[in-house]
Design a protein around this motif. Sequence first.
Motif, PDB file in Angstrom:
ATOM      1  N   LEU A 229       0.834  -1.203   0.000  1.00 11.20           N
ATOM      2  CA  LEU A 229       0.000   0.000   0.000  1.00 11.20           C
ATOM      3  C   LEU A 229       0.868   1.253   0.000  1.00 11.20           C
ATOM      4  O   LEU A 229       0.568   2.227  -0.702  1.00 11.20           O
ATOM      5  N   PHE A 230       1.963   1.252   0.761  1.00 10.87           N
ATOM      6  CA  PHE A 230       2.873   2.389   0.819  1.00 10.87           C
ATOM      7  C   PHE A 230       3.429   2.700  -0.571  1.00 10.87           C
ATOM      8  O   PHE A 230       3.400   3.846  -1.021  1.00 10.87           O
ATOM      9  N   HIS A 231       3.933   1.682  -1.258  1.00 12.03           N
ATOM     10  CA  HIS A 231       4.530   1.877  -2.591  1.00 12.03           C
ATOM     11  C   HIS A 231       3.492   2.386  -3.591  1.00 12.03           C
ATOM     12  O   HIS A 231       3.748   3.349  -4.325  1.00 12.03           O
ATOM     13  N   ILE A 232       2.340   1.720  -3.637  1.00 11.40           N
ATOM     14  CA  ILE A 232       1.305   2.094  -4.605  1.00 11.40           C
ATOM     15  C   ILE A 232       0.822   3.513  -4.361  1.00 11.40           C
ATOM     16  O   ILE A 232       0.690   4.310  -5.295  1.00 11.40           O
ATOM     17  N   THR A 233       0.572   3.853  -3.088  1.00  5.61           N
ATOM     18  CA  THR A 233       0.054   5.197  -2.809  1.00  5.61           C
ATOM     19  C   THR A 233       1.117   6.272  -2.996  1.00  5.61           C
ATOM     20  O   THR A 233       0.780   7.407  -3.354  1.00  5.61           O
ATOM     21  N   ALA A 234       2.390   5.945  -2.787  1.00  8.72           N
ATOM     22  CA  ALA A 234       3.453   6.931  -3.060  1.00  8.72           C
ATOM     23  C   ALA A 234       3.435   7.304  -4.547  1.00  8.72           C
ATOM     24  O   ALA A 234       3.554   8.483  -4.904  1.00  8.72           O
ATOM     25  N   ILE A 235       3.245   6.310  -5.408  1.00  8.41           N
ATOM     26  CA  ILE A 235       3.186   6.569  -6.850  1.00  8.41           C
ATOM     27  C   ILE A 235       1.895   7.299  -7.210  1.00  8.41           C
ATOM     28  O   ILE A 235       1.897   8.251  -8.001  1.00  8.41           O
ATOM     29  N   LEU A 236       0.775   6.889  -6.606  1.00  9.85           N
ATOM     30  CA  LEU A 236      -0.501   7.559  -6.874  1.00  9.85           C
ATOM     31  C   LEU A 236      -0.499   9.007  -6.393  1.00  9.85           C
ATOM     32  O   LEU A 236      -1.113   9.872  -7.031  1.00  9.85           O
ATOM     33  N   LEU A 237       0.192   9.276  -5.280  1.00  5.39           N
ATOM     34  CA  LEU A 237       0.319  10.668  -4.830  1.00  5.39           C
ATOM     35  C   LEU A 237       1.044  11.489  -5.885  1.00  5.39           C
ATOM     36  O   LEU A 237       0.615  12.598  -6.227  1.00  5.39           O
ATOM     37  N   PHE A 238       2.146  10.952  -6.402  1.00  2.00           N
ATOM     38  CA  PHE A 238       2.895  11.646  -7.445  1.00  2.00           C
ATOM     39  C   PHE A 238       1.993  11.951  -8.646  1.00  2.00           C
ATOM     40  O   PHE A 238       1.987  13.069  -9.168  1.00  2.00           O
ATOM     41  N   LEU A 239       1.208  10.962  -9.049  1.00  2.00           N
ATOM     42  CA  LEU A 239       0.336  11.147 -10.214  1.00  2.00           C
ATOM     43  C   LEU A 239      -0.777  12.152  -9.953  1.00  2.00           C
ATOM     44  O   LEU A 239      -1.021  13.046 -10.784  1.00  2.00           O
ATOM     45  N   THR A 240      -1.477  12.027  -8.828  1.00  2.97           N
ATOM     46  CA  THR A 240      -2.579  12.952  -8.556  1.00  2.97           C
ATOM     47  C   THR A 240      -2.076  14.370  -8.338  1.00  2.97           C
ATOM     48  O   THR A 240      -2.736  15.335  -8.745  1.00  2.97           O
ATOM     49  N   GLU A 241      -0.917  14.507  -7.723  1.00  9.85           N
ATOM     50  CA  GLU A 241      -0.357  15.846  -7.516  1.00  9.85           C
ATOM     51  C   GLU A 241       0.102  16.464  -8.833  1.00  9.85           C
ATOM     52  O   GLU A 241      -0.063  17.669  -9.048  1.00  9.85           O
TER      53      GLU A 241
END
Length: 136
Positions: A103-115
């Motif tokens: 979850l940490f890895h996936i959400t770190a990437i999703l944060l980058f994308l949404t931001e």
Amino acid sequence: MQRIIRYATITVIIHAIVVVLHGLAHEKIPVPLSGLQSLFVGSIIVLAPIAAMILLWTPFQQVGSWLLLSSMAGAILFGVYYHFIAISPDHISQIPFAGWGILFHITAILLFLTEGVGCGIGAWALTTLQHREQVL
């Protein structure tokens, strides 16, 4: 402008969900944040995009656009630095890709994308508003 506001709203809501999930992973692993990091996350990464989204639905669209662009830019710089550059407990290379680490890895990437999308929408809104002012 209504389309931009809808896209901004969707992006901010998705971003908020991802932030909550990433925060949960931080808590469960655990990966603690310093007091200053927590202040930055709470004010710039969590509250500022929500405030920007609300402002975009009001006559204060220009302020909302600037706030969206600047908060998402600050958030992306913070995330890129702590998750992908600075070797620390918050760097993805230090978190095993197992259990809560997934979850940490996936959400770190999703944060980058949404931001990144949030920055683009903020810039798009500002450009649209500036063009509208020139026409009037």
